[in-house]
Design a protein around this motif. Structure first.
Motif, mmCIF file in Angstrom:
data_model
loop_
_atom_site.group_PDB
_atom_site.id
_atom_site.type_symbol
_atom_site.label_atom_id
_atom_site.label_comp_id
_atom_site.label_asym_id
_atom_site.label_seq_id
_atom_site.Cartn_x
_atom_site.Cartn_y
_atom_site.Cartn_z
ATOM 1 N N ASN A 1 -51.600 70.868 13.867
ATOM 2 C CA ASN A 1 -51.173 69.991 12.772
ATOM 3 C C ASN A 1 -52.053 68.749 12.725
ATOM 4 O O ASN A 1 -51.941 67.854 13.565
ATOM 5 C CB ASN A 1 -49.701 69.594 12.943
ATOM 6 C CG ASN A 1 -49.143 68.907 11.715
ATOM 7 O OD1 ASN A 1 -49.682 67.920 11.247
ATOM 8 N ND2 ASN A 1 -48.061 69.456 11.183
ATOM 9 N N PHE A 2 -52.917 68.692 11.739
ATOM 10 C CA PHE A 2 -53.865 67.598 11.634
ATOM 11 C C PHE A 2 -53.170 66.260 11.447
ATOM 12 O O PHE A 2 -53.526 65.265 12.085
ATOM 13 C CB PHE A 2 -54.834 67.840 10.474
ATOM 14 C CG PHE A 2 -55.810 66.720 10.246
ATOM 15 C CD1 PHE A 2 -57.011 66.660 10.950
ATOM 16 C CD2 PHE A 2 -55.534 65.704 9.339
ATOM 17 C CE1 PHE A 2 -57.906 65.624 10.759
ATOM 18 C CE2 PHE A 2 -56.425 64.656 9.142
ATOM 19 C CZ PHE A 2 -57.613 64.616 9.848
ATOM 20 N N GLN A 3 -52.185 66.207 10.566
ATOM 21 C CA GLN A 3 -51.530 64.937 10.256
ATOM 22 C C GLN A 3 -50.826 64.347 11.480
ATOM 23 O O GLN A 3 -50.811 63.131 11.675
ATOM 24 C CB GLN A 3 -50.543 65.109 9.100
ATOM 25 C CG GLN A 3 -51.203 65.433 7.759
ATOM 26 C CD GLN A 3 -52.116 64.327 7.256
ATOM 27 O OE1 GLN A 3 -52.006 63.169 7.678
ATOM 28 N NE2 GLN A 3 -53.036 64.661 6.346
ATOM 29 N N MET B 1 -61.313 61.273 3.166
ATOM 30 C CA MET B 1 -61.962 61.831 1.980
ATOM 31 C C MET B 1 -63.180 62.672 2.343
ATOM 32 O O MET B 1 -63.687 63.441 1.535
ATOM 33 C CB MET B 1 -62.371 60.713 1.014
ATOM 34 C CG MET B 1 -63.363 59.712 1.556
ATOM 35 S SD MET B 1 -63.679 58.414 0.315
ATOM 36 C CE MET B 1 -64.755 57.314 1.239
ATOM 37 N N ASN B 2 -63.644 62.544 3.590
ATOM 38 C CA ASN B 2 -64.845 63.232 4.019
ATOM 39 C C ASN B 2 -64.571 63.909 5.368
ATOM 40 O O ASN B 2 -64.261 63.244 6.346
ATOM 41 C CB ASN B 2 -65.996 62.219 4.145
ATOM 42 C CG ASN B 2 -67.337 62.868 4.401
ATOM 43 O OD1 ASN B 2 -67.474 63.764 5.221
ATOM 44 N ND2 ASN B 2 -68.363 62.382 3.707
ATOM 45 N N CYS C 1 -61.661 75.719 0.692
ATOM 46 C CA CYS C 1 -61.493 75.504 -0.750
ATOM 47 C C CYS C 1 -60.035 75.705 -1.166
ATOM 48 O O CYS C 1 -59.523 74.987 -2.040
ATOM 49 C CB CYS C 1 -62.390 76.460 -1.527
ATOM 50 S SG CYS C 1 -64.144 76.075 -1.407
ATOM 51 N N LYS C 2 -59.374 76.636 -0.524
ATOM 52 C CA LYS C 2 -57.975 76.927 -0.858
ATOM 53 C C LYS C 2 -57.055 75.789 -0.441
ATOM 54 O O LYS C 2 -56.160 75.387 -1.204
ATOM 55 C CB LYS C 2 -57.554 78.231 -0.171
ATOM 56 C CG LYS C 2 -56.107 78.632 -0.419
ATOM 57 C CD LYS C 2 -55.782 79.929 0.311
ATOM 58 C CE LYS C 2 -54.321 80.321 0.132
ATOM 59 N NZ LYS C 2 -54.004 81.573 0.878
ATOM 60 N N HIS C 3 -57.274 75.251 0.748
ATOM 61 C CA HIS C 3 -56.326 74.273 1.310
ATOM 62 C C HIS C 3 -56.795 72.821 1.198
ATOM 63 O O HIS C 3 -55.971 71.924 1.050
ATOM 64 C CB HIS C 3 -56.049 74.604 2.773
ATOM 65 C CG HIS C 3 -55.437 75.945 2.985
ATOM 66 N ND1 HIS C 3 -54.165 76.263 2.560
ATOM 67 C CD2 HIS C 3 -55.944 77.079 3.560
ATOM 68 C CE1 HIS C 3 -53.894 77.526 2.871
ATOM 69 N NE2 HIS C 3 -54.946 78.039 3.478
ATOM 70 N N LEU C 4 -58.105 72.585 1.281
ATOM 71 C CA LEU C 4 -58.640 71.213 1.237
ATOM 72 C C LEU C 4 -59.099 70.818 -0.162
ATOM 73 O O LEU C 4 -59.257 69.628 -0.439
ATOM 74 C CB LEU C 4 -59.811 71.060 2.213
ATOM 75 C CG LEU C 4 -59.580 71.499 3.661
ATOM 76 C CD1 LEU C 4 -60.839 71.263 4.494
ATOM 77 C CD2 LEU C 4 -58.402 70.754 4.259
ATOM 78 N N SER D 1 -52.705 72.149 7.132
ATOM 79 C CA SER D 1 -51.952 70.944 7.511
ATOM 80 C C SER D 1 -52.608 69.650 7.053
ATOM 81 O O SER D 1 -52.048 68.573 7.237
ATOM 82 C CB SER D 1 -51.807 70.895 9.042
ATOM 83 O OG SER D 1 -53.034 70.536 9.665
ATOM 84 N N MET D 2 -53.789 69.732 6.449
ATOM 85 C CA MET D 2 -54.561 68.516 6.209
ATOM 86 C C MET D 2 -54.275 67.817 4.887
ATOM 87 O O MET D 2 -53.916 66.656 4.837
ATOM 88 C CB MET D 2 -56.064 68.830 6.284
ATOM 89 C CG MET D 2 -56.569 69.027 7.696
ATOM 90 S SD MET D 2 -58.367 69.070 7.773
ATOM 91 C CE MET D 2 -58.767 67.389 7.278
#
Length: 376
Positions: A325-327, A28-29, A101-104, A73-74
């Motif tokens: 890829n973050f995940q 979340m942060n 802002c667009k993706h997160l 990817s987050m």
């Protein structure tokens, strides 16, 4: 209400993920150190020496296309903290925020600054505000100049002549912007170290007269991120307790006059101060830590950390090795091993950013927060 409906399942997931029962999901942060370039020469941090020793390393910082791949990817985060180095030395900071802002889709963006490149910062801030209001009007933006003392003492701690006046000039400029932009806030922040711990009351009184929306402080720590391990920068628990006693007194005195949201913030701070002192004295995790679950830290080079204290010593991995890829990285075996290291209590620190998340996820601490709100 919609925020709570989304947050409660996250809290359950994070608690289960700490024991490896489910995947952690998206933090979340997120804190992103966008660059390690810095003009400050702080007594509490040696990050400025990095590129002096290895000038070529700055060429390995993530590019904007790489950053966009990572963000894509987050998934959703609630708070997006931008850090450094000095964040505003990154020429494409506005584009980085737009991509975030667009993706997160964060609700809050927070940026600290040393205020040295004041003309550049003013221009960058105006560009960020214009972009947010045009494309993401609900996002709240906070800019926090760092103020570690008053006058020449600040310059001495920060290692730059004339820095104090630039902090004040920038803060006054930010305050002038506020009436025109409802989701923009100007804060001030102090790192409490051996060089100012005895003067915190004086500094705080000075800040009160400046009219900051909020005044944040954190204790100077030895962190892998800052290359300051072994440096005698952290005040003793007794000195720290005496210093923050003034903040505690101020918060309690003003709680009744605050709106409900500010009461919540202040109640968390009161519980945090108690916990930070206990952590320093007992040198152990007083409550469970959710580093690497609720919070993540990304370096300028694409490393993902559970926190900036463990940093380079216990990385979860580098996103370039995971095709950005973050995940995939977040659920890797190495990431699981770092979480297990934290869960077993092998580390402890009073890191404010992480501790606030830990308080939210710890039932007894959350009850303390609620009790402090009710009592006012």
């Amino acid at each position: 209400m919609s925020y709570l409906k989304e947050l409660l399942p996250k809290m359950i997931q994070y608690r289960l993920a700490r024991f490896g029962l489910v995947k952690p999901g998206t933090p979340m942060n997120l804190t992103f150190s966008v660059t390690n370039i810095c003009q400050s020469r702080c007594k509490t941090c040696n990050i400025w020496e990095l590129y002096k020793k290895d000038p070529q390393k700055k060429e390995t910082e993530l590019t904007l296309p790489e950053i966009e791949k990572i963000f894509r990817s987050m998934g959703h985060v609630y708070i997006f903290n931008i850090s450094g180095g000095e964040p505003f030395l990154r020429e494409d900071i506005t584009q980085i925020i737009e991509s975030a802002c667009k993706h997160l889709t964060p609700g809050i963006i927070h940026i600290p600054t040393n205020a040295i490149a004041i003309r550049k910062i003013k221009k960058q801030v105006s560009g960020i505000i214009d972009m947010l209001e045009a494309k993401f009007p609900s996002v709240r933006l906070t800019i926090k100049p760092s103020l570690d003392h008053i006058g020449e003492k600040h310059n001495e701690i920060r290692g730059i002549s004339g820095n104090f006046q630039k902090v004040i000039d920038l803060f006054q400029h930010l305050k002038e912007l506020q009436p025109k932009h409802k989701n923009f806030h100007a804060e001030l922040g102090t790192v409490i170290s051996c060089w100012n711990v005895d003067d915190i009351e004086v500094i705080s009184e000075y800040v009160s007269k400046l009219g900051a929306d909020s005044y944040r402080n954190e204790i100077a720590e030895q962190r892998s991120e800052m290359f300051n391990q072994g440096n005698p920068i952290t005040p003793s628990p007794d000195d720290y307790e005496q210093a923050i006693a003034f903040f505690v007194k101020q918060i309690k005195a003003n709680m009744k006059n605050k709106v409900f949201f500010q009461k919540i913030t202040n109640a968390f701070r009161l519980v945090y101060y108690d916990l930070a002192i206990r952590t320093m004295r007992e040198k152990r995790q007083i409550i469970p830590c959710y580093g690497g679950i609720s919070n993540a830290h990304m370096t300028p080079y694409g490393d993902i950390w559970a926190c900036c204290t463990l940093g380079y010593e216990k990385p979860l991995g580098n996103l370039r090795d995971f095709n950005y890829n973050f995940q995939t990285l977040w659920n890797s075996q190495q990431a699981k091993e770092v979480r297990d290291h934290i869960r077993k209590g092998n580390c402890q620190c009073p890191l404010a950013n992480q501790t606030y998340s830990n308080l939210l996820l710890h039932g007894p601490s959350l009850l303390k927060v609620m009790w402090k709100i009710v009592r006012t």
